[in-house]
Design a protein around this motif. Sequence first.
Motif, PDB file in Angstrom:
ATOM      1  N   LYS A 182     -27.644  27.769 -34.338  1.00 14.74           N
ATOM      2  CA  LYS A 182     -27.303  29.153 -33.948  1.00 14.74           C
ATOM      3  C   LYS A 182     -26.617  29.170 -32.581  1.00 14.74           C
ATOM      4  O   LYS A 182     -25.626  29.873 -32.381  1.00 14.74           O
ATOM      5  N   THR A 206     -25.005  26.698 -31.115  1.00 14.51           N
ATOM      6  CA  THR A 206     -23.684  26.070 -31.234  1.00 14.51           C
ATOM      7  C   THR A 206     -22.694  27.063 -31.842  1.00 14.51           C
ATOM      8  O   THR A 206     -21.565  27.213 -31.364  1.00 14.51           O
ATOM      9  N   LYS A 207     -23.142  27.756 -32.889  1.00 13.58           N
ATOM     10  CA  LYS A 207     -22.287  28.754 -33.539  1.00 13.58           C
ATOM     11  C   LYS A 207     -21.900  29.850 -32.536  1.00 13.58           C
ATOM     12  O   LYS A 207     -20.741  30.268 -32.473  1.00 13.58           O
ATOM     13  N   ALA A 208     -22.870  30.296 -31.740  1.00 14.65           N
ATOM     14  CA  ALA A 208     -22.611  31.342 -30.741  1.00 14.65           C
ATOM     15  C   ALA A 208     -21.597  30.848 -29.707  1.00 14.65           C
ATOM     16  O   ALA A 208     -20.696  31.587 -29.294  1.00 14.65           O
ATOM     17  N   ARG A 209     -21.734  29.565 -29.262  1.00 15.72           N
ATOM     18  CA  ARG A 209     -20.779  29.009 -28.289  1.00 15.72           C
ATOM     19  C   ARG A 209     -19.373  28.944 -28.889  1.00 15.72           C
ATOM     20  O   ARG A 209     -18.390  29.286 -28.236  1.00 15.72           O
ATOM     21  N   ILE A 210     -19.295  28.496 -30.147  1.00 11.57           N
ATOM     22  CA  ILE A 210     -17.983  28.418 -30.820  1.00 11.57           C
ATOM     23  C   ILE A 210     -17.362  29.816 -30.918  1.00 11.57           C
ATOM     24  O   ILE A 210     -16.190  30.009 -30.617  1.00 11.57           O
ATOM     25  N   GLN A 211     -18.175  30.789 -31.320  1.00  9.23           N
ATOM     26  CA  GLN A 211     -17.696  32.172 -31.455  1.00  9.23           C
ATOM     27  C   GLN A 211     -17.215  32.700 -30.095  1.00  9.23           C
ATOM     28  O   GLN A 211     -16.165  33.327 -30.000  1.00  9.23           O
ATOM     29  N   ALA A 212     -17.988  32.417 -29.045  1.00 11.86           N
ATOM     30  CA  ALA A 212     -17.611  32.874 -27.702  1.00 11.86           C
ATOM     31  C   ALA A 212     -16.288  32.241 -27.281  1.00 11.86           C
ATOM     32  O   ALA A 212     -15.423  32.902 -26.695  1.00 11.86           O
ATOM     33  N   THR A 213     -16.130  30.947 -27.598  1.00 10.37           N
ATOM     34  CA  THR A 213     -14.879  30.255 -27.257  1.00 10.37           C
ATOM     35  C   THR A 213     -13.714  30.893 -28.008  1.00 10.37           C
ATOM     36  O   THR A 213     -12.658  31.159 -27.435  1.00 10.37           O
ATOM     37  N   GLU A 214     -13.915  31.157 -29.320  1.00 16.72           N
ATOM     38  CA  GLU A 214     -12.856  31.790 -30.113  1.00 16.72           C
ATOM     39  C   GLU A 214     -12.536  33.177 -29.574  1.00 16.72           C
ATOM     40  O   GLU A 214     -11.376  33.550 -29.459  1.00 16.72           O
ATOM     41  N   ASP A 215     -13.590  33.948 -29.243  1.00 19.38           N
ATOM     42  CA  ASP A 215     -13.375  35.290 -28.686  1.00 19.38           C
ATOM     43  C   ASP A 215     -12.600  35.203 -27.378  1.00 19.38           C
ATOM     44  O   ASP A 215     -11.692  35.992 -27.128  1.00 19.38           O
ATOM     45  N   GLN A 270      -9.046  34.425 -28.140  1.00 17.47           N
ATOM     46  CA  GLN A 270      -8.394  35.618 -28.687  1.00 17.47           C
ATOM     47  C   GLN A 270      -8.096  36.607 -27.572  1.00 17.47           C
ATOM     48  O   GLN A 270      -7.033  37.203 -27.527  1.00 17.47           O
TER      49      GLN A 270
END
Length: 126
Positions: free
Chosen positions: A29, A31-40, A43
């Motif tokens: 979870k 790791t997923k949150a870090r990836i999402q934050a990086t993508e955000d 963007q």
Amino acid sequence: GLEKQIRDLLETPKGDLVRKLHLVEEELKQTKARIQATEDGKQQEIDMKDMKSPEEVAKIIEDIKEAFEDEIADLLMQEREQFEKDRAEFQREREDFKLEQEEFLKQAEEIAAEQMEGAQNNRAGS
């Protein structure tokens, strides 16, 4: 390697397995949150790059304003030219009318003079 891990898993009490699974799940979870934050973040950087600065916006507005002013100036000039043409045409027609009127009056005077002459000749002849 793999056999030892399988043996360890089989020998590990169920409670420990559940705890380990929860830890792994938590790690996933995060790791997923870090990836999402990086993508955000990426963007947002892209969005920021696409956004115009206040100076660029002011320049665009100024360009549009100038284009409208040019267009309006062209339209006004066309209106003015048409007005001048119409006025010149009207004045030509007025001059033509005056000439026709003068010609008509001259003819009317000549006819009147001939009639007067004819009437005088008739009286003189009687």
